[in-house]
Design an enzyme around this catalytic site. Structure first.
Site, PDB file in Angstrom:
ATOM      1  N   GLY A  95       0.596  -5.167   0.774  1.00 54.09           N
ATOM      2  CA  GLY A  95      -0.401  -5.303  -0.279  1.00 54.09           C
ATOM      3  C   GLY A  95       0.172  -5.941  -1.538  1.00 54.09           C
ATOM      4  O   GLY A  95      -0.553  -6.575  -2.304  1.00 54.09           O
ATOM      5  N   ALA A 111       0.851  -1.204   0.000  1.00 50.90           N
ATOM      6  CA  ALA A 111       0.000   0.000   0.000  1.00 50.90           C
ATOM      7  C   ALA A 111       0.879   1.244   0.000  1.00 50.90           C
ATOM      8  O   ALA A 111       1.973   1.232   0.566  1.00 50.90           O
ATOM      9  CB  ALA A 111      -0.902  -0.009   1.227  1.00 50.90           C
ATOM     10  N   GLU A 120       3.610  -4.749   7.571  1.00 47.73           N
ATOM     11  CA  GLU A 120       2.652  -3.745   8.052  1.00 47.73           C
ATOM     12  C   GLU A 120       2.839  -3.428   9.534  1.00 47.73           C
ATOM     13  O   GLU A 120       2.662  -2.294   9.972  1.00 47.73           O
ATOM     14  CB  GLU A 120       1.206  -4.209   7.800  1.00 47.73           C
ATOM     15  CG  GLU A 120       0.790  -4.260   6.334  1.00 47.73           C
ATOM     16  CD  GLU A 120       1.049  -5.608   5.683  1.00 47.73           C
ATOM     17  OE1 GLU A 120       1.865  -6.398   6.222  1.00 47.73           O
ATOM     18  OE2 GLU A 120       0.449  -5.870   4.627  1.00 47.73           O
ATOM     19  N   GLU A 159      -0.089  -9.465  -0.877  1.00 45.18           N
ATOM     20  CA  GLU A 159      -1.521  -9.809  -0.919  1.00 45.18           C
ATOM     21  C   GLU A 159      -1.999  -9.939  -2.374  1.00 45.18           C
ATOM     22  O   GLU A 159      -2.787 -10.813  -2.707  1.00 45.18           O
ATOM     23  CB  GLU A 159      -2.345  -8.747  -0.171  1.00 45.18           C
ATOM     24  CG  GLU A 159      -2.133  -8.813   1.346  1.00 45.18           C
ATOM     25  CD  GLU A 159      -2.783  -7.637   2.075  1.00 45.18           C
ATOM     26  OE1 GLU A 159      -2.436  -6.483   1.753  1.00 45.18           O
ATOM     27  OE2 GLU A 159      -3.620  -7.864   2.956  1.00 45.18           O
TER      28      GLU A 159
HETATM   29  N1  DAK Z   1       4.568   3.369  -0.139  1.00 44.34           N
HETATM   30  C1  DAK Z   1       5.028   4.545  -0.637  1.00 44.34           C
HETATM   31  N2  DAK Z   1       6.295   4.735  -1.055  1.00 44.34           N
HETATM   32  C2  DAK Z   1       7.144   3.695  -0.931  1.00 44.34           C
HETATM   33  C3  DAK Z   1       6.741   2.441  -0.407  1.00 44.34           C
HETATM   34  C4  DAK Z   1       5.388   2.301   0.000  1.00 44.34           C
HETATM   35  N3  DAK Z   1       4.868   1.152   0.444  1.00 44.34           N
HETATM   36  N4  DAK Z   1       7.819   1.622  -0.410  1.00 44.34           N
HETATM   37  C5  DAK Z   1       8.837   2.327  -0.919  1.00 44.34           C
HETATM   38  N5  DAK Z   1       8.440   3.583  -1.240  1.00 44.34           N
HETATM   39  C6  DAK Z   1       9.254   4.662  -1.826  1.00 44.34           C
HETATM   40  C7  DAK Z   1      10.244   5.209  -0.828  1.00 44.34           C
HETATM   41  O1  DAK Z   1       9.636   6.145   0.034  1.00 44.34           O
HETATM   42  C8  DAK Z   1      11.270   5.815  -1.747  1.00 44.34           C
HETATM   43  O2  DAK Z   1      10.775   7.046  -2.211  1.00 44.34           O
HETATM   44  P1  DAK Z   1      11.718   8.392  -2.242  1.00 44.34           P
HETATM   45  O3  DAK Z   1      12.230   8.530  -0.869  1.00 44.34           O
HETATM   46  O4  DAK Z   1      12.805   8.013  -3.255  1.00 44.34           O
HETATM   47  O5  DAK Z   1      10.786   9.467  -2.704  1.00 44.34           O
HETATM   48  C9  DAK Z   1      11.291   4.845  -2.928  1.00 44.34           C
HETATM   49  O6  DAK Z   1      10.051   4.153  -2.868  1.00 44.34           O
HETATM   50  C10 DAK Z   1      12.421   3.833  -2.833  1.00 44.34           C
HETATM   51  O7  DAK Z   1      12.352   3.219  -1.569  1.00 44.34           O
HETATM   52  P2  DAK Z   1      13.609   3.094  -0.596  1.00 44.34           P
HETATM   53  O8  DAK Z   1      14.558   4.231  -0.802  1.00 44.34           O
HETATM   54  O9  DAK Z   1      13.084   2.866   0.767  1.00 44.34           O
HETATM   55  O10 DAK Z   1      14.275   1.773  -1.184  1.00 44.34           O
HETATM   56  P3  DAK Z   1      15.175   0.706  -0.405  1.00 44.34           P
HETATM   57  O11 DAK Z   1      15.704  -0.194  -1.453  1.00 44.34           O
HETATM   58  O12 DAK Z   1      16.136   1.377   0.520  1.00 44.34           O
HETATM   59  O13 DAK Z   1      14.130  -0.110   0.540  1.00 44.34           O
HETATM   60  C11 DAK Z   1      12.055  -1.289   0.968  1.00 44.34           C
HETATM   61  C12 DAK Z   1      13.163  -0.913  -0.059  1.00 44.34           C
HETATM   62  C13 DAK Z   1      10.963  -2.022   0.222  1.00 44.34           C
HETATM   63  C14 DAK Z   1      12.666  -2.233   2.047  1.00 44.34           C
HETATM   64  C15 DAK Z   1      11.532  -0.011   1.674  1.00 44.34           C
HETATM   65  O14 DAK Z   1      11.176   0.937   0.666  1.00 44.34           O
HETATM   66  C16 DAK Z   1      10.317  -0.250   2.510  1.00 44.34           C
HETATM   67  O15 DAK Z   1      10.403  -0.783   3.649  1.00 44.34           O
HETATM   68  N6  DAK Z   1       9.129   0.130   2.014  1.00 44.34           N
HETATM   69  C17 DAK Z   1       7.869   0.021   2.770  1.00 44.34           C
HETATM   70  C18 DAK Z   1       7.310  -1.366   2.664  1.00 44.34           C
HETATM   71  C19 DAK Z   1       6.039  -1.556   3.494  1.00 44.34           C
HETATM   72  O16 DAK Z   1       5.996  -1.236   4.690  1.00 44.34           O
HETATM   73  N7  DAK Z   1       5.000  -2.051   2.844  1.00 44.34           N
HETATM   74  C20 DAK Z   1       3.706  -2.290   3.508  1.00 44.34           C
HETATM   75  C21 DAK Z   1       2.828  -1.089   3.346  1.00 44.34           C
HETATM   76  S1  DAK Z   1       1.296  -1.255   4.257  1.00 44.34           S
HETATM   77  C22 DAK Z   1      -5.718  -2.222   5.899  1.00 44.34           C
HETATM   78  C23 DAK Z   1      -4.720  -2.008   6.851  1.00 44.34           C
HETATM   79  C24 DAK Z   1      -3.387  -1.970   6.450  1.00 44.34           C
HETATM   80  C25 DAK Z   1      -3.031  -2.167   5.132  1.00 44.34           C
HETATM   81  C26 DAK Z   1      -4.008  -2.403   4.214  1.00 44.34           C
HETATM   82  C27 DAK Z   1      -5.336  -2.427   4.576  1.00 44.34           C
HETATM   83  N8  DAK Z   1      -7.104  -2.235   6.331  1.00 44.34           N
HETATM   84  C28 DAK Z   1      -7.432  -1.985   7.705  1.00 44.34           C
HETATM   85  C29 DAK Z   1      -8.151  -2.439   5.346  1.00 44.34           C
HETATM   86  C30 DAK Z   1      -1.609  -2.064   4.794  1.00 44.34           C
HETATM   87  C31 DAK Z   1      -1.097  -2.515   3.715  1.00 44.34           C
HETATM   88  C32 DAK Z   1       0.315  -2.277   3.335  1.00 44.34           C
HETATM   89  O17 DAK Z   1       0.714  -2.799   2.335  1.00 44.34           O
END
Ligand code: DAK
Length: 254
Positions: free
Chosen positions: A107, A64, A130, A110
């Site tokens: 996501g 997400a 998450e 997912e």
């Molecule tokens: N969202 C937005 N931007 C993201 C992102 C994300 N999920 N993941 C990466 N980016 C962006 C980074 O902010 C960065 O942008 P800039 O800073 O260059 O502008 C760019 O992509 C490159 O990322 P990194 O610089 O961080 O790259 P690295 O290689 O160093 O690291 C990484 C890669 C994948 C380990 C890291 O980016 C990371 O940890 N990303 C977040 C992953 C994450 O947490 N995903 C889960 C998201 S939550 C619900 C409740 C909850 C949810 C859904 C429904 N209900 C109650 C219905 C939640 C769902 C989720 O998926």
């Protein structure tokens, strides 16, 4: 389309490439709406029999879009277009193959679990991070992950938030095959083209029946399967005739 690229690289196959490389293909609401729109088109087009979903070499999708999340209390999760789009993906009737390289997180993972076959490159990493932002896998992940990998492994992934590598994802059943990363898409397209040779109606039925195993109690799904013995199609008749006549069947989808 601004966030995905749609192509038809093989007969009967639609390829959807997630295309927000700067944010590692994070699943913004607009991207999800575009994927759902492409799937509705695929559903309505008899010439499309299988869909392949992919990202790029760094990420299938990092989940997400965290930057789209409000910091206040208003739940963007419940936004109507977002939920409808996930539902469209979930209910898509035709077979869907994921070609996964790099990150498949939150996501993103997912989404791979809504695909019917997952081909992962050896660089792929799957995870449910998450919890690191005090959220949970709320787009189906808390329910589908344990069904795919079992309770203990789902707990390990969901409670630590730490990713697993491609080899582990293969061993745990998140991916059907692990291939060298440079070959992931090609392998997924080959599988999709193979499926597209078969009767499209029957492929949809195989998908629906297999999903019943995850969604219904055994008694109910077995009796539904038995009712399908009454099912008949022109393709089935053609398949039998072609076998007897020692020729390739010509399936029409009727
Ligand atoms: N969202 C937005 N931007 C993201 C992102 C994300 N999920 N993941 C990466 N980016 C962006 C980074 O902010 C960065 O942008 P800039 O800073 O260059 O502008 C760019 O992509 C490159 O990322 P990194 O610089 O961080 O790259 P690295 O290689 O160093 O690291 C990484 C890669 C994948 C380990 C890291 O980016 C990371 O940890 N990303 C977040 C992953 C994450 O947490 N995903 C889960 C998201 S939550 C619900 C409740 C909850 C949810 C859904 C429904 N209900 C109650 C219905 C939640 C769902 C989720 O998926």
């Amino acid at each position: 389309m601004q966030h995905i690229i749609v192509a038809k690289p093989r007969p009967g196959v639609m390829l959807i490439t997630l295309n927000r490389p700067k944010s590692l293909n994070a699943l913004s609401k607009d991207l999800l709406v575009e994927v759902a729109t492409a799937l509705r088109e695929a559903d309505a087009d008899d010439a499309i029999r299988v869909v392949v979903l992919t990202g790029n070499e760094k990420a299938f999708s990092a989940g997400a879009d965290i930057k789209e999340m409000p910091t206040g209390h208003m739940p963007m999760w419940a936004e109507k277009n977002r939920l409808t789009s996930w539902k469209t993906i979930e209910k898509f009737r035709k077979p869907m193959v994921a070609a996964v390289n790099g990150w498949a997180l939150g996501g993103g993972m997912e989404l791979t679990m809504l695909c019917d076959i997952v081909i992962a490159g050896d660089t792929a990493k799957f995870g449910a991070p998450e919890i690191k932002i005090a959220a949970f896998a709320g787009d189906g992940g808390t329910q589908r992950l344990p069904r795919v990998v079992g309770k203990a492994r789902a707990m390990l992934m969901g409670l630590t938030g730490d990713p697993i590598d491609a080899k582990t994802a293969g061993a745990w059943g998140l991916a059907a095959e692990i291939v060298p990363a440079a070959q992931t898409l090609e392998r997924a397209l080959t599988i999709a083209a193979r499926i597209a040779e078969h009767s499209p109606l029957t492929a949809q039925m195989v998908k629906a029946e297999t999903l019943m195993a995850f969604e219904k109690p055994l008694d109910e799904s077995l009796s539904l399967e038995r009712k399908l013995l009454l099912w008949q199609s022109e393709d089935h008749v053609e398949g039998i005739k072609a076998f007897v006549e020692k020729r390739k069947p010509k399936f029409t989808g009727r």
